[in-house]
Design a protein around this motif. Structure first.
Motif, short mmCIF file in Angstrom:
data_model
loop_
_atom_site.label_atom_id
_atom_site.label_comp_id
_atom_site.label_asym_id
_atom_site.label_seq_id
_atom_site.Cartn_x
_atom_site.Cartn_y
_atom_site.Cartn_z
N GLY A 144 0.82 -1.19 0.00
CA GLY A 144 0.00 0.00 0.00
C GLY A 144 0.86 1.25 0.00
N GLN A 145 0.33 2.33 0.57
CA GLN A 145 1.05 3.59 0.63
C GLN A 145 0.92 4.20 2.01
N SER A 157 -2.46 2.85 3.54
CA SER A 157 -3.41 1.97 2.86
C SER A 157 -2.85 0.56 2.83
N LEU A 158 -3.75 -0.40 2.85
CA LEU A 158 -3.37 -1.81 2.94
C LEU A 158 -4.24 -2.63 2.00
N GLN A 490 -9.11 -6.04 -1.57
CA GLN A 490 -9.77 -4.83 -1.11
C GLN A 490 -8.73 -3.87 -0.56
N LEU A 491 -9.06 -2.58 -0.62
CA LEU A 491 -8.13 -1.55 -0.17
C LEU A 491 -8.65 -0.93 1.12
N LYS A 492 -7.86 -1.04 2.16
CA LYS A 492 -8.25 -0.56 3.49
C LYS A 492 -7.41 0.66 3.86
#
Length: 504
Positions: A144-145, A157-158, A490-492
């Motif tokens: 992520g970032q 983000s994960l 999915q992006l958390k």
């Protein structure tokens, strides 16, 4: 490897090696098992219409059993908890095993599907191995970032796997479509339930056995052959499947999407039908253009979602192009796909065979000019001659609907603006191509045509690094490489307070 069950010897002819069908049962939780109902269905050899083997017929109860196994494997098993590096190692071993079993898989694919054996071996198996290695290499590079937020907080983000994913795959490229769905889903840490097409279940079951041998944990991959209205519908509507991938017709895609929405609103990746245009400009080398359209349409007996089936030819070269295209089509060798000289095997089954012949009759009835082909070949099996229609009009059925067979429609155009407008005048938008030596013309077309893949002076060129998918009713979402891995995750967003930091 899981034990072989219900072995069926395959009749040996002069062009086919001896081979035994090893896997005909459902693959659930790491084991080959009978359907709960005890039912089986016959998978047929399209060369003859004769039975290859009886395969266990899964239905809603078997899908539910497979989903429960996949759920347990995700919630409690090691696969999603392994590091990306560890998952990648298993997938690399899987690719190695597939490569080691190239001949068996290619024989099965040709036997069940009818495509030329050399295409199965050097095309389809190769695509499977390369695609799997591609996503295996991405497994430990998913990241992520971090974000410097407005205020005393840090954001990041994960990417996380969805959980249990479902896949419904078609019969035209059974192995390739299997791995296009399975490889990225597993690399991302998901577990899976797969329904292969009822026409071509054999390679999916063999690939499941190889996955177990490679070290994939039980329940991480489940394969349930069956029919669309039962097993397929159960996957689309299952409340405990979190993500779904479907490749097939637009009509069925709409049904799948509706079922997914009405159940648990699971996200769906759809790769659907096409009626792809190929634009041949007057400055094109005619021999090159003919070679391109011959491949674009007749590859895999026309059973390709991206098939270039609408050939728009500039009026100044129309007659010369048609003469060469017909000459080349007549030279294509149709016959037993196990013979090395054969370019076109049979269509996949009797239903598709009859459907294509009905389209040919429709073309004749609506006034298109049959230039070559148009007939069945032989008195056994599902063979059709490479067919070309000239003087085709945009409103004819053969120019509007996806035929999924070796039927080419050739249409005239005068200007590029006209060609672009007519190319876009379709419900589909999967692929398109232009043949021209003028880069400005080519660039103008590629920016104007509404399609997910556009080729310039080539056709059917794919790569695992490129996104693949459609516009309009050809579907949505993208597959291949990193694009497909992200589509299975999915992006958390995660926010953490920062106290007394001098860097706020």
């Amino acid at each position: 490897m899981a034990s072989a069950e219900n072995c069926f010897p395959v009749a040996n002819g002069p062009s086919q090696p001896n081979f035994t069908i090893k896997y005909t049962k459902l693959f659930i939780n790491g084991e080959f098992v009978d359907a709960i109902s005890g039912k089986t269905f016959e998978t047929l050899d399209p060369r003859t219409g004769e039975v290859i083997a009886a395969v266990a017929e899964g239905d809603a109860a078997d899908i539910d059993k497979a989903v429960r196994a996949a759920r347990q494997a995700f919630d409690e098993g090691p696969w999603p908890r392994m590091s990306g590096l560890a998952r990648g190692k298993v997938l690399f071993r899987y690719a190695d095993l597939i490569e080691q079993h190239t001949d068996e898989l290619a024989y099965l694919e040709t036997l069940d599907n009818g495509k030329p054996f050399l295409l199965s071996k050097y095309g389809d198996v190769d695509v499977v191995v390369k695609g799997l290695r591609n996503v295996a290499g991405w497994a430990d590079k998913i990241s992520g970032q971090t974000y410097k937020m407005d205020g005393p907080y840090q954001g990041m983000s994960l990417y996380e796997p969805y959980g249990v994913t479902g896949a419904i795959i078609p019969w035209n490229f059974p192995m390739a479509m299997f791995m296009m769905k399975v490889g990225p889903a597993l690399a991302a840490g998901n577990t899976m339930v797969v329904k292969p097409a009822e026409q071509t279940p054999l390679t999916a079951l063999y690939l499941a056995a190889l996955a177990k041998e490679a070290g994939l944990p039980d329940g991480a991959l489940n394969v349930v052959p069956g029919f669309g209205p039962t097993a397929g519908a159960a996957i689309a509507s299952h409340m405990d499947i979190n993500k779904l991938g479907f490749t097939g017709s637009t009509e069925v895609g709409k049904i799948v999407m509706e079922a997914a929405a009405k159940s648990n609103l699971k996200p769906v990746t759809l790769e659907l039908g096409g009626k792809s245009p190929v634009i041949i400009c007057e400055d094109a080398d005619l021999d090159v253009a003919v070679d391109i359209v011959n491949l674009a349409l007749f590859f895999n007996m026309g059973q390709c979602c991206t098939a270039g089936s609408r050939i728009f030819v500039q009026d100044t070269i129309y007659d010369a192009f048609v003469a060469k295209a017909v000459e080349k089509a007549k030279k294509r060798v149709v016959g037993d796909p196990f013979k090395p000289e054969v370019e076109d095997g049979p269509q996949v089954d009797e239903t598709q065979f009859k459907r294509i012949l009905e389209y040919i009759e429709s073309g004749k009835a609506e006034g298109a000019k049959l230039l070559t082909g148009g007939c069945a070949v032989g008195n056994k099996g599902y063979y059709i001659e490479p067919t070309i229609f000239g003087d085709v009009q945009d409103d004819m059925k053969i120019a509007r609907e996806e035929i999924f067979g070796p039927v080419m429609s050739v249409l005239k155009f005068k200007t590029l603006d006209e060609a672009i407008k007519r190319a876009n005048n379709t419900a589909y938008g999967l692929a398109a191509a232009i043949v021209s030596n003028d880069i400005d013309v080519a660039n103008r077309f590629t920016r104007s045509v509404r399609a997910g893949t556009v080729w310039i002076n080539c056709y059917h060129v794919y790569d695992h690094s490129l996104p693949f998918g459609g516009y309009k009713t050809s579907g949505f979402g993208r597959e291949q490489g990193l694009h497909s891995i992200h589509s299975h995750m999915q992006l958390k967003a995660i926010i953490t307070p920062l106290k007394d930091s001098p860097w706020l």
